[in-house]
Design a protein around this motif. Structure first.
Motif: not given
Length: 124
Positions: A99-106
């Protein structure tokens, strides 16, 4: 040093800044992640949401930059900004990373997971 010089020398209140602040505080647009069906609810909460966005946004600014913003910054705003930031930090710690990740981090997290699975399969 360059930042301090810029803040003191070339920043000024402009009509665009005044209009943007007015919209944020009084007529904040519905965020794109909310469906159109949420418009009635958004119209009820947007003054509070706009105020919170302004307090959070202006609260992290350099004090001299904040001084040119067309919103009177008070001790109440300062306390509200600090409390909101602490609350948001806590929320982000307890929420799942999905729920908190940015798309790049995900994507990076999913990539590491896939590589780990691949390595476990090839080493067995």
């Amino acid at each position: 040093m360059h930042y301090e010089h810029t803040v003191r020398g070339s920043l000024m209140r402009t009509p665009t800044l005044e209009i943007a602040t007015e919209i944020l505080l009084h007529r904040a647009p519905r965020p794109p992640f909310l469906p159109t069906a949420a418009d009635p609810v958004w119209k009820l909460i947007r003054p509070a949401a706009g105020h919170l966005a302004a307090v959070l946004g202006f609260g992290i600014m350099h004090p001299e930059v904040r001084a040119i913003v067309p919103m009177t910054w008070t001790a109440y705003h300062q306390v509200g900004a600090r409390a909101s930031i602490l609350l948001l930090r806590w929320i982000f710690r307890v929420m799942p990373t999905a729920a908190t990740d940015t798309p790049l981090a995900r994507n990076r997290r999913q990539y590491r997971h896939l590589i780990g699975r691949y390595r476990r399969q090839t080493s067995a």
